[in-house]
Structure formats: C-alpha cells, structure tokens
Design an enzyme around this catalytic site. Structure first.
Site: not given
Length: 362
Positions: A135, A166
């Site tokens: 992912a 992120d």
C-alpha cells in the site's frame, strides 16, 4: 548552533514519509547520508522540474549527502556496515522482512552499533494482519476510514489533496526518533521504532471519527467533521463559481455575521443540533451565492468572523503572509518550502544543496 549538529543519520527511505523525517533533521543541522539504489531514487525523475531538479525531490532531500549502494552486493553491504558504525540514527522504509533478509535487521544493526536509533517506516507496521499488504498513502487512508469522508458530489470518495498518511507517519517518526535520542542521553543505548502510516493516521481521525471510536455510527462525510455539518463549519459556493468557508461555530462569530446580515433571528439555530440547522444553512447558501468570492473577502475584512476564501495553491503561495514569514525560500535557482520548526537561537534558515545524481553506483 543548529539543534541537531553532531547527529548522523543513515537514511534508506524513499518517496515521502522517511525523506520528510530526515529532511527536517537535515534542516536543523544533522548530517544525513541518503542511501539510494543504483540509478538513484525514482522521485528524482518525478516532475515538475526546476533548474534541473525535481521540485518534489529537492524539497525532501536538500542538505543531504547521497550514496548509491547496492544492498545485495558484498561491497554494498560492507559500505553500509561502515556507515552504521558511525551513525546515530538508521532509517528504513522497506516492507517487513526485507531488512532481515539483507542482513540489516535491528538485531544486526544494533550489534554493530548499540547506540543507534533504528526506525522502520511501513504502511501497516511490522506485525498484524495487514503487515505484508502492499500500500501507498491512498490505500492506507482507505483502510483507516479516512477516505470515506472525503466525499465528492456524487458520494464517491475523491483523491485527497494531501498525502495525509505519509505526512502523519513522517511527523510521528520524527517525534519518536527525537524521543529515542533524548532517552539515549540517559541510558547510553539506542532503541527500535516500528512506525506505521496506518497507526500514525488514526490519531488524526480522533476528531472526525469520535462517534465510531466510541462504538457508534461513522460520519458520512467530511462535512460532519466534529460539528456534524453545522452551518458555521461549511463550504459555500459564491456567484463566480468559487468557494468560501465559515470555520468557527462560536456564538460570537455567528452573532457578528448574522447581525451584519440583519438576520439575528437565526442565532438560535447556531447552537442547535446540526440536523436542525436547515433554515440557517439555507440562508447562508443563498446569501453567499449572491456575491463573488473577492466581494465577500472585501465585505468580511472588518467583520470578526472565522471566514476564509478557498484558494488554489498558486493563490495561497502568492499571499503576502507567505513572504512575510519567509515560508518559500529561493536558493540556487530553486524554491523550497521552509521548515515549520523554528528556533530563536538558530541562524536564519537557508536550504542545503540538493544531492546530485551519482553516475557510478557502488
């Protein structure tokens, strides 16, 4: 003196979370040795480009040294071994199990250097049912529930404007690494951090998903975030097809706006449950649709209301506030976003050089 001067970081990460962590350390004086695969990190080739460099790569890798090392070769392993011996921090962002197969697990690395702080950053962590699930940011947002409230006009979730998983992981990892370095001052030993993008994003959902956390229903859209779709926490369309937001539900803000619009009679709706604010929301939608975004900006200038125009990035970066706070810095023909962490005791920040691509990998 820069706060992290004297700290050496060996950084094997790529793309966003790890490089964001290490560039913030480099911005404050750490020596960051970026380990790239033969041929360089793929982000180097990701446009747009400015003065020969990817803007993305430059903003996340300025001020670092670059070494191209083949981690599968004996010479490459030896080179990394030597760097680890003199490092304070070791960062890796591979899928779980990869570093152990290469001979650089935490046990391997701490045997070389017991004082090292070793940080693994992955999508779902080193353990758990999802640990080996491939992912990037958007899939993590989807599995965390975050994407479900990012609804488009037809109810289909839209691609987020920011890589929240992120960035959450990068900031979480930075906090953890600095805590571990502080603890090392007392214990003399390093530590291991298992940082997951998924884990890091969940606390960012605590406000939005508070009902679901407590075992209740999930919010249906981002418009329900924390205030359940309240009239004074909404996006409104203006007559020119642009948008503005009301971003504060406090009664003082509502009173200032509704009094100026001669609709004080709607004040009782402000503190009602969101599902009971229909007349207020309908009035605000109709009202904002009567003027352009810029006309509303001018009209609101002397009103004490939590209001803002919705700007695109070009408009946002052209604001005087950006220049006054020095948030975009130009150096060596390139533009950089300045670090958000500032210390009164440090000299005015200037971006470090962007590491050039190596032509002869080791």
């Amino acid at each position: 003196m820069a706060k992290l001067e004297g700290i050496t970081v060996v950084d094997l990460t790529q793309f966003l979370p790890g490089p964001m962590l290490s560039v913030m350390m480099a911005d404050h004086g750490a020596r960051v040795i970026k380990i790239e695969p033969p041929g360089g990190e793929p982000v180097r080739d990701q446009g747009p480009f400015e003065n020969g460099h990817s803007v993305w790569f430059a903003n996340l890798n300025r001020g670092k040294e670059s070494r191209e090392i083949d981690l599968k070769s004996p010479d490459g392993k030896a080179a990394l071994h030597a760097l680890i011996a003199g490092a304070d921090v070791f960062l890796e962002g591979f899928r779980p199990g990869v570093m152990a197969r290469l001979g650089f697990s935490y046990a391997d690395v701490s045997a070389i250097n017991p004082r090292i702080v070793y940080c693994s950053i992955s999508a779902f962590g080193q353990t758990g049912a999802l640990a080996h699930h491939p992912a990037h940011d958007m899939a993590v947002q989807a599995l965390a529930g975050f994407l479900s409230v990012n609804d488009g006009p037809d109810g289909t979730p839209v691609v987020p404007g920011a890589a929240s998983a992120d960035m959450a992981a990068g900031l979480t990892a930075l906090s953890g690494v600095l805590m571990a370095l502080l603890a090392r001052e007392r214990t003399g030993r390093g530590d291991y951090l298992d940082i997951a993008m998924f884990d890091s994003l969940l606390p960012w959902c605590a406000h939005t998903a508070s009902g679901a956390i407590a075992g209740g229903p999930a919010p249906r859209s981002a418009s329900q975030r924390s205030l359940g779709g309240a009239g004074f926490y909404q996006v409104y369309r203006t007559s020119d097809g642009k948008h503005v937001v009301l971003g504060g539900r406090e009664l003082k803000f509502a009173r200032a706006l509704l009094t100026a619009l001669d609709r004080s009679d709607l004040l009782p709706f402000v503190e009602a449950e969101a599902g009971e604010q229909g007349p207020l929301i309908a009035f605000l939608r109709e009202t904002f649709a009567q003027r352009s975004r810029e006309e509303w900006v001018q009209w609101m200038a002397d009103k004490d209301v939590a209001f803002a125009p919705v700007l695109d990035f070009r408009e946002a970066f052209d604001q005087p506030h950006i220049a006054e706070r020095g948030l975009i810095i130009e150096a060596d023909g390139r533009h950089h976003i300045a670090p958000p962490i500032r210390f009164a005791g440090e000299a005015r920040w200037q971006p470090g050089a962007v590491p050039e691509r190596k032509t002869k990998p080791r």
